[in-house]
Structure formats: structure tokens, C-alpha cells
Design an enzyme around this catalytic site. Structure first.
Site, PDB file in Angstrom:
ATOM      1  N   HIS A   1     -24.153  61.824  44.218  1.00 24.31           N
ATOM      2  CA  HIS A   1     -24.026  61.950  42.763  1.00 24.31           C
ATOM      3  C   HIS A   1     -23.373  60.673  42.260  1.00 24.31           C
ATOM      4  O   HIS A   1     -22.241  60.357  42.626  1.00 24.31           O
ATOM      5  CB  HIS A   1     -23.191  63.163  42.370  1.00 24.31           C
ATOM      6  CG  HIS A   1     -23.070  63.326  40.883  1.00 24.31           C
ATOM      7  ND1 HIS A   1     -23.942  64.102  40.141  1.00 24.31           N
ATOM      8  CD2 HIS A   1     -22.188  62.803  39.990  1.00 24.31           C
ATOM      9  CE1 HIS A   1     -23.601  64.048  38.862  1.00 24.31           C
ATOM     10  NE2 HIS A   1     -22.546  63.272  38.746  1.00 24.31           N
ATOM     11  N   CYS A   2     -24.100  59.935  41.428  1.00 19.70           N
ATOM     12  CA  CYS A   2     -23.620  58.632  40.957  1.00 19.70           C
ATOM     13  C   CYS A   2     -23.121  58.749  39.524  1.00 19.70           C
ATOM     14  O   CYS A   2     -23.924  58.896  38.593  1.00 19.70           O
ATOM     15  CB  CYS A   2     -24.742  57.595  41.038  1.00 19.70           C
ATOM     16  SG  CYS A   2     -24.200  55.929  40.568  1.00 19.70           S
TER      17      CYS A   2
END
Length: 296
Positions: free
Chosen positions: A168-169
Site C-alpha cells: 500500500h503506497c
């Protein structure tokens, strides 16, 4: 006698998605709820490039080549396009099991493991599949009520299982998975080139103007140069390193450590997904290794 026509708006699938995502443009844009860091990313890219276009490009276009600002604009547009494509795309969310499917899986698990006494921890829910003649263990997701495919994982931030989950960026405001990984890689690659490009021509600009006006006068005339150099200098190390790391993973058809062979129940020295550095290997097709649920 007139008939009263009642029209109901059809419910779209994205409107019923139980995860923690936000949608707009009739479901065409999908992002995580925490978007503050994404706006910071957008501000840094647009702000740094705006300073470069305002202070360096006019001088460099006259004294070196007009192609310098043209190429910078093309690179900037491509970076923004890949950022938005990554941020607004479905990363590969896996649909949750329907109530009937979830009940069937629960019954299948209870039949295989038996009843668990109160206060005891239930055994892990695992299903074995065969990929390229290797046995891979699929883990059960208690939230989505499904056995996750290989290299899929549940994002705790978005509360979804994502196929080929990378991470998850927060910088792009979305998960990175099967359906937007290529855009994420192109974003990091093009951002690396843009950062190096602006940093290099900032140095060239300062050197050329210092010959005529002096170093101190040059910085006074172009106050944005110092800020650009600082932003690019600290960005280069992280973005270029990240791009190199993902280039290595792509060359081997691998994902980060969360889906290494050890986490899939295999020997650390082998992986059914690896292409190898100089050869291509087909990884299509997953063969179910028996219908039973392995609770050991």
C-alpha cells in the site's frame, strides 16, 4: 387508468464494495481514504517542475537548446499521467465470497478440522494448490471469506484482498497490485528520469550563469534553484533506489518479501513464479491439489 412507472437506479458493484475505498466519477476513480500524502506528492512534482520551467528553462532554451524545456514538458506530462493512472485504478481487488459461498467454505472447513473447543485457537485454514509442479499453500482470509490466490494479500488500510499485492503506497494514495503495478513502475521510472534531468540541468544552469554574473548573484536571480536542488537531491536516492529494486523484481517475476517462497510453504531456494535472470518460464494455470482443507 394510468399506470405509474417507478424507475429505480441500478446499484453498481462499486457501490456495494465493503472495503475502505472512496469512489468518484461514477466508480471510475478508486482511491484509499487517506489521500493526504498523495496530494503532497502531486504538490512536490508540480511545484518543482513549475520552478524549473520558470527559472531555468528560459535561460537554457536560449543558451543551450530549445529542446531542453520541450523534453522536460513531455517527461512531466508522462509522470503526472502515470501517477494519476496508478492512483485512480483498481489495484486488483478480489471480490469477497457471497453468503452462500462463505457458508459452504465454513462447512467444508468444519468437516475437515472438526469442532474446536471453546477457548482454543482454531487451526490455520490452508488449501494446497500445485503451480509448475510445486505445492503452494493458499491462506484463508477471515474478512473476505476466501482462499487468497498465490501472492495475494489483505490490505489492512483499504480492507480488501488484492491480487498480486505489492504494497500500500501512501505516496500514490492507493494499493499497488496486479492491475496497476505496470503504471506504478512506469511512474517511478519516469519520475527518476525527471528528477535526474532537473537536478542535472539545475547544476548546468548555475555553472553557466555563474561565469557571467557570479555564483551569489545567480542564486539571487533564481531563488527557486536552491529549493529545486534540495528536493531533487533527497528524491533521487529514494526514487531511483525504489525503481532499481522493482526492476530487479520484474526481471525475476517476483514480488516483495511478503510473498517469498518461505511464506508460501516452499523451500527458500525455489519459487514457481520466478522467470530466472535469463530465461522465461510459463506460470499460467493453477492446479488444485486435492479438495481437502489442510488444517495442520
Amino acid at each position: 387508468m394510468s399506470a405509474v412507472m417507478i424507475t429505480r437506479k441500478a446499484t453498481r458493484k462499486w457501490e456495494k464494495l465493503p472495503g475502505k475505498n472512496t469512489f468518484c466519477c461514477d466508480g471510475r476513480v478508486m482511491m484509499a481514504r487517506q489521500k493526504g500524502v498523495f496530494y503532497l506528492t502531486l504538490f512536490l512534482i508540480v511545484g518543482t517542475c513549475s520552478l524549473f520551467f520558470a527559472f531555468e528553462c528560459p535561460y537554457l532554451a536560449v543558451h543551450l537548446s530549445p529542446a531542453i524545456p520541450v523534453f522536460a514538458v513531455l517527461l512531466f506530462v508522462f509522470v503526472i499521467a502515470m501517477l494519476l493512472r496508478t492512483s485512480f485504478s483498481d489495484p486488483g481487488v478480489l471480490p469477497r465470497a457471497l453468503p452462500e459461498e462463505a457458508n459452504f467454505i465454513e462447512m467444508e472447513i468444519e468437516a475437515a478440522n472438526g469442532n474446536v473447543l471453546a477457548g482454543q485457537r482454531p487451526p490455520p485454514r490452508i488449501r494446497n494448490v500445485q503451480i509448475n509442479n510445486q505445492i503452494v499453500k493458499l491462506k484463508y482470509c477471515y474478512t473476505c471469506k476466501i482462499f487468497r490466490p498465490p501472492r495475494a494479500s489483505h490490505c489492512s488500510i483499504c480492507d480488501n484482498c488484492v491480487d498480486r499485492f505489492d504494497h500500500h503506497c501512501p505516496w500514490v494514495g492507493n494499493c499497488v497490485g496486479k492491475r496497476n503495478y505496470r503504471y506504478f513502475y512506469l511512474f517511478t521510472l519516469s519520475l527518476s528520469l525527471l528528477t535526474i534531468y532537473i537536478f542535472a540541468f539545475n547544476i548546468v544552469h548555475v555553472v553557466l550563469r555563474s561565469v557571467d554574473s557570479g555564483f551569489v548573484n545567480t542564486l539571487k536571480e533564481t531563488p527557486g534553484t536552491v529549493l529545486e536542488v534540495l528536493v531533487c537531491f533527497f528524491t533521487i536516492w529514494s526514487v531511483v533506489g525504489l525503481t532499481g529494486f522493482h526492476t530487479y523484481l520484474i526481471s525475476l517475476n517476483q514480488t516483495p518479501m511478503r510473498t517469498s517462497p518461505s511464506t508460501l510453504g516452499m523451500d527458500m531456494s525455489t519459487s514457481p513464479f520466478s522467470f530466472g535472470p535469463f530465461r522465461l518460464k510459463s506460470t499460467s494455470g493453477i492446479e488444485i491439489f486435492g479438495p481437502e482443507i489442510d488444517g495442520s
